[in-house]
Enzyme design. Structure first.
Site, short mmCIF file in Angstrom:
data_model
loop_
_atom_site.label_atom_id
_atom_site.label_comp_id
_atom_site.label_asym_id
_atom_site.label_seq_id
_atom_site.Cartn_x
_atom_site.Cartn_y
_atom_site.Cartn_z
N LYS A 23 -4.87 1.04 5.18
CA LYS A 23 -3.39 1.19 5.62
C LYS A 23 -2.58 2.18 5.02
O LYS A 23 -1.90 3.12 5.72
CB LYS A 23 -2.84 -0.41 5.42
CG LYS A 23 -1.19 -0.56 6.00
CD LYS A 23 -1.17 -1.92 6.65
CE LYS A 23 -0.60 -2.82 5.45
NZ LYS A 23 1.01 -2.78 5.18
N SER A 24 -2.59 2.08 3.53
CA SER A 24 -1.97 3.21 2.86
C SER A 24 -2.39 4.73 3.53
O SER A 24 -1.67 5.78 3.75
CB SER A 24 -2.10 3.19 1.32
OG SER A 24 -1.60 2.20 0.95
N ARG A 120 14.34 -6.11 2.78
CA ARG A 120 13.55 -5.39 1.60
C ARG A 120 14.50 -4.27 0.80
O ARG A 120 15.01 -3.59 1.49
CB ARG A 120 12.15 -5.02 1.89
CG ARG A 120 11.44 -6.46 2.14
CD ARG A 120 9.85 -5.98 2.72
NE ARG A 120 9.28 -5.55 1.62
CZ ARG A 120 8.19 -4.98 1.62
NH1 ARG A 120 7.46 -4.66 2.74
NH2 ARG A 120 7.32 -4.42 0.63
N SER A 165 5.47 2.31 -8.58
CA SER A 165 5.51 2.13 -6.99
C SER A 165 4.84 3.38 -6.19
O SER A 165 5.54 4.54 -6.58
CB SER A 165 6.66 1.79 -6.70
OG SER A 165 6.97 2.14 -5.19
N GLN A 167 4.98 3.88 -3.14
CA GLN A 167 5.97 4.03 -2.23
C GLN A 167 7.35 5.05 -2.84
O GLN A 167 7.36 6.23 -2.18
CB GLN A 167 6.31 2.85 -1.50
CG GLN A 167 5.41 2.12 -1.05
CD GLN A 167 5.88 0.84 -0.31
OE1 GLN A 167 6.85 0.52 -0.51
NE2 GLN A 167 5.04 0.26 0.24
N ASP A 312 -1.35 -5.94 -3.96
CA ASP A 312 -1.40 -6.66 -2.58
C ASP A 312 -2.58 -7.73 -2.53
O ASP A 312 -2.70 -8.50 -1.71
CB ASP A 312 -1.85 -5.47 -1.70
CG ASP A 312 -0.79 -4.47 -1.66
OD1 ASP A 312 0.37 -4.81 -1.84
OD2 ASP A 312 -1.11 -3.43 -1.12
N LYS A 339 7.85 -8.25 -1.75
CA LYS A 339 6.77 -8.08 -0.82
C LYS A 339 7.31 -8.41 0.35
O LYS A 339 8.35 -8.77 0.98
CB LYS A 339 5.53 -8.18 -1.52
CG LYS A 339 4.90 -7.26 -2.52
CD LYS A 339 4.84 -6.11 -2.19
CE LYS A 339 4.60 -5.10 -3.41
NZ LYS A 339 4.32 -3.99 -3.18
N ARG A 384 -0.51 -11.00 4.33
CA ARG A 384 -1.45 -11.64 3.26
C ARG A 384 -1.59 -12.96 2.88
O ARG A 384 -2.31 -13.69 2.43
CB ARG A 384 -1.33 -10.38 1.92
CG ARG A 384 -1.48 -9.10 2.39
CD ARG A 384 -1.72 -8.37 1.26
NE ARG A 384 -1.44 -6.75 1.65
CZ ARG A 384 -2.20 -5.91 2.30
NH1 ARG A 384 -3.43 -6.58 2.68
NH2 ARG A 384 -1.87 -4.69 2.45
C1 S3P Z 1 1.85 1.02 -0.93
C2 S3P Z 1 2.19 0.72 -2.06
C3 S3P Z 1 2.52 -0.54 -2.79
C4 S3P Z 1 1.69 -1.64 -1.86
C5 S3P Z 1 1.81 -1.40 -0.39
C6 S3P Z 1 1.45 -0.15 0.15
C7 S3P Z 1 1.64 2.26 -0.21
O1 S3P Z 1 3.74 -0.76 -2.83
O2 S3P Z 1 2.12 -2.91 -2.35
O3 S3P Z 1 1.30 -2.56 0.30
O4 S3P Z 1 0.90 2.39 0.72
O5 S3P Z 1 2.09 3.15 -1.06
P1 S3P Z 1 4.92 -0.34 -3.82
O6 S3P Z 1 4.81 1.12 -3.71
O7 S3P Z 1 6.15 -0.90 -3.71
O8 S3P Z 1 4.20 -0.80 -5.06
#
Ligand code: S3P
Length: 425
Positions: A23-24, A120, A165, A167, A312, A339, A384
């Site tokens: 997914k990422s 969120r 993080s 993200q 995750d 989350k 999840r």
């Molecule tokens: C992700 C980063 C993680 C993860 C999320 C996907 C990403 O979140 O939990 O499912 O693709 O960069 P955080 O950046 O909030 O830790």
């Protein structure tokens, strides 16, 4: 609201090259193609709600997208202003990374999401972006979606993030690429590093030294991406736990990214006693290979380090903890609270319904290993949580309500689970 029943499994032998694509990496492939000059080629893109929303937004921003059902090509036309509202659905990754990408684009953009995403926290990206000149706003002074973004000139930065993080890091790297100087980002613990690997592969000047990432603004467009998205270790992990907790069972998980920032949960499962082997078969932006997991008696474990490397997977790991002998503890995991659901509460409440005793902490929980009992549990709209408790059903049978959310990340989950046990809808 759909409900599914899973029956206990005696033993199974599972082998699959069809675990959901990562997914990422799928989100990033679609978004980063916008920064390239020429046609990017993406094979094995995750066709799930979250990532298809990102792909749709990339099209709404003006890119030409061609999808032959197997390979997706994306040709960027820069980032164009649109009258449409950009809907990230359930995806925090989508919304937070688009904040970084759009902060410096010319025009005005609105990002929104579903009822869960709108609750969120977004301040973690909107605040550091505002500090460097981005014009972002939303409810609660820029913390809650819908978010509005007016592209602006961004200043170079030295930013020390309080949270590990990927993200936040990725949003800041995307902003840095179009800022007015060399930027430095510091994180307290290394978070997943797909953004750095992929953008470097596209020709961006990024240097990583431990927890410090240095980014140079680009002077010309990046090279197009040419990627086959590997299988998602977070999705594969459900079948790893399934094999670990079911006597005489094996799961062979093929084509999975073996990026060290993503397979920590497998390492913990190994520490608990499961028999796990890793075999690297390919290398494209990251190592890719097969993970084989065999059942063994499991022992309790304490998880308090490298939390962002397995955040995750903690709900599924908690099912293994429920089947282990002794008390397992998860600490330093307050991020679980923000989350897709408050995963400390949703895991603990559901384990309690299954007859497993737990203790809840502000930043984690303890699970006292025991005998899982069949229950009717809710997913709280969190994919999840739904999949973790369906896997628990392999031991005791389980009814899980509100399972539509599984489509956000793993649309063929039930086809694969059906190879391990009987599933009725
Ligand atoms: C992700 C980063 C993680 C993860 C999320 C996907 C990403 O979140 O939990 O499912 O693709 O960069 P955080 O950046 O909030 O830790």
């Amino acid at each position: 609201m759909m409900r599914v029943c899973v029956e206990p499994a005696d033993s199974f032998s599972f082998q699959s090259a069809a675990i959901a694509p990562d997914k990422s990496i799928s989100h990033r492939s679609a978004m980063f193609a916008v920064l390239a000059e020429g046609q990017s080629r993406i094979e094995n893109f995750l066709r799930a709600e979250d990532t298809l929303n990102t792909l749709k937004i990339v099209g709404q921003l003006g890119a030409d997208i061609h999808d032959d059902g197997s390979v997706i090509t994306i040709t960027s036309n820069g980032i164009q202003e649109t009258a449409e509202i950009l809907d990230c659905g359930n995806s925090g990754t989508g919304m937070r990374l688009f904040c970084g990408l759009l902060s410096s684009a010319q025009g005005h953009f609105i990002l929104t999401g579903d009822e869960y995403l709108k609750r969120r926290p977004m301040k973690r990206v909107t605040q550091p972006l505002r500090n460097i000149g981005a014009k972002l706003d939303g409810r609660n002074n820029g913390d809650l979606a819908p978010l509005s973004i007016r592209g602006a000139s961004l200043q170079a930065f030295n930013y020390e993030s309080k949270i590990a993080s990927a993200q936040v890091k990725s949003a800041m790297i995307l902003a840095a690429l179009r800022s007015d100087g060399v930027c430095t980002y510091y994180e307290p613990e290394l978070s997943r590093d797909h953004t750095e690997r992929m953008l470097k592969g596209m020709g961006a000047h990024i240097e990583v030294n431990g927890l410090i990432t240095k980014v140079w603004p680009f002077e010309k467009a990046l090279k197009p991406l040419n990627i086959r998205v590997p299988a998602d270790p977070s999705s594969a992990f459900f079948f790893a736990v399934a094999a670990a907790i079911t006597p005489n069972s094996t799961a062979i998980l093929e084509g999975v990214t073996l990026n060290p920032t993503r397979i920590e949960a497998f390492k913990v499962l190994e520490r608990m006693g499961a028999d796990i082997a890793y075999d690297i078969t390919d290398e494209r932006y990251e190592p890719i290979g097969t993970i084989t997991v065999k059942h063994a008696a499991l022992n309790a474990v304490v998880v308090e380090e490298n939390i962002s490397w397995l955040i995750d997977e903690l709900p599924a790991l908690s099912i293994a903890m429920a089947c282990a002998s002794g008390q397992s503890i998860i600490k330093n995991a307050e991020e679980l609270r923000v989350k897709e659901s408050d995963r400390i509460k949703t895991v603990v409440d559901n384990l309690n319904l299954c007859g497993i005793s737990t203790e809840e902490y502000p930043d984690g929980y303890a699970v006292n290993g025991g005998t899982l009992q069949k229950a009717c549990v809710n997913s709280y709209g969190d994919h999840r949580i739904a999949m973790s408790f369906l896997v628990a059903g392999l031991r005791c049978g389980m009814e899980v309500e509100d399972i539509e959310c599984i489509n956000t990340s793993f649309p063929n989950f039930f086809d694969l689970l059906g190879q391990c046990t009987k599933v009725t809808r």
